[in-house]
Scaffold this motif. Structure first.
Motif, PDB file in Angstrom:
ATOM      1  N   UNK A 171       0.837  -1.191   0.000  1.00 58.79           N
ATOM      2  CA  UNK A 171       0.000   0.000   0.000  1.00 58.79           C
ATOM      3  C   UNK A 171       0.875   1.244   0.000  1.00 58.79           C
ATOM      4  N   UNK A 172       0.387   2.306  -0.641  1.00 59.19           N
ATOM      5  CA  UNK A 172       1.043   3.618  -0.616  1.00 59.19           C
ATOM      6  C   UNK A 172      -0.018   4.639  -0.245  1.00 59.19           C
ATOM      7  N   UNK A 173       0.337   5.557   0.650  1.00 53.25           N
ATOM      8  CA  UNK A 173      -0.605   6.602   1.067  1.00 53.25           C
ATOM      9  C   UNK A 173       0.140   7.922   1.240  1.00 53.25           C
ATOM     10  N   UNK A 174      -0.345   8.974   0.601  1.00 52.81           N
ATOM     11  CA  UNK A 174       0.175  10.328   0.818  1.00 52.81           C
ATOM     12  C   UNK A 174      -0.615  10.907   1.975  1.00 52.81           C
ATOM     13  N   UNK A 175       0.087  11.336   3.039  1.00 58.73           N
ATOM     14  CA  UNK A 175      -0.635  11.792   4.228  1.00 58.73           C
ATOM     15  C   UNK A 175      -0.384  13.242   4.602  1.00 58.73           C
ATOM     16  N   UNK A 176       0.534  13.921   3.963  1.00 56.40           N
ATOM     17  CA  UNK A 176       0.800  15.319   4.292  1.00 56.40           C
ATOM     18  C   UNK A 176       1.172  16.048   3.005  1.00 56.40           C
ATOM     19  N   UNK A 177       0.157  16.524   2.291  1.00 58.01           N
ATOM     20  CA  UNK A 177       0.394  17.153   0.990  1.00 58.01           C
ATOM     21  C   UNK A 177       0.547  18.656   1.159  1.00 58.01           C
ATOM     22  N   UNK A 178       1.746  19.157   0.933  1.00 59.61           N
ATOM     23  CA  UNK A 178       2.050  20.578   1.130  1.00 59.61           C
ATOM     24  C   UNK A 178       2.539  21.198  -0.172  1.00 59.61           C
ATOM     25  N   UNK A 179       1.753  21.044  -1.219  1.00 54.30           N
ATOM     26  CA  UNK A 179       2.102  21.642  -2.507  1.00 54.30           C
ATOM     27  C   UNK A 179       0.839  22.229  -3.122  1.00 54.30           C
TER      28      UNK A 179
END
Length: 197
Positions: A119-127
């Motif tokens: 599994x892959x999860x992006x959890x802090x998107x700062x863009x």
């Protein structure tokens, strides 16, 4: 023009207020992902110490994962950061090479004992651009990728996303690199154990 200036201002204020900071390895989304998305009971993580030849080039950490599930497949986790656009825009592919502060996002991926991505999860998107890479459906493309697989290429095995080229290439390259590293580290560790070290 006004919207671009306003976006830049908001990003700058956010960085000043919160600071870019380091990766938050104890982010609440990490524990929640292990418990809810991965169905682990009482998950516990312990940082995996890497050999010196790997440790210097990594903007993240690997972890051993244990839990109370007797049938749990998840054994390892990586949490790291991918730089995406340069602050101020993504109009050129070479934006990151021009220096200055970069926008970023933090993500995690979990592996089984064979170092296959589960599994892959992006959890802090700062863009400000490219948030489409956070979609579960798009991230599912990486499931099953393993250290012996050289077939991970944007536009062929990984769908490209219009307007998110830098983020797509960044996370794809990082997943490929970190999967190779965990495979080599675990292989090296098992060879040393079987040799009596």
């Amino acid at each position: 023009m006004k919207q671009t200036v306003l976006t830049l201002l908001l990003v700058t204020i956010s960085w000043i207020a919160n600071g870019r900071g380091d990766v938050n390895y104890e982010h609440k989304a990490v524990q929640k992902t292990l418990e809810k998305s991965c169905n682990l009971i009482n998950p516990r993580v312990c940082e995996l110490e890497l050999p010196a030849q790997y440790a210097a080039d990594i903007d993240g950490k690997f972890f051993n994962v244990s839990c109370d599930n007797t049938d749990a497949e998840i054994k390892y986790m990586y949490i790291g950061r991918v730089n995406s656009c340069r602050a101020g825009g993504c109009s050129m592919p070479s934006a990151l090479s021009q220096g200055g502060e970069s926008e970023y996002f933090d993500y995690l991926m979990v592996f089984n004992a064979r170092c296959e991505v589960m599994m892959v999860k992006v959890f802090n998107y700062q863009a400000t651009h490219g948030h489409e890479v956070t979609a579960k459906g798009w991230l599912k493309q990486f499931i099953g990728y393993n250290p012996n697989d050289n077939n991970l290429e944007v536009g062929k095995t990984i769908d490209s996303i219009s307007g998110a080229t830098i983020s797509v290439n960044g996370i794809t390259d990082d997943i490929k690199n970190k999967t190779q590293i965990i495979g080599e580290v675990i292989n090296l560790s098992s060879m040393q154990t079987s040799s009596g070290y």
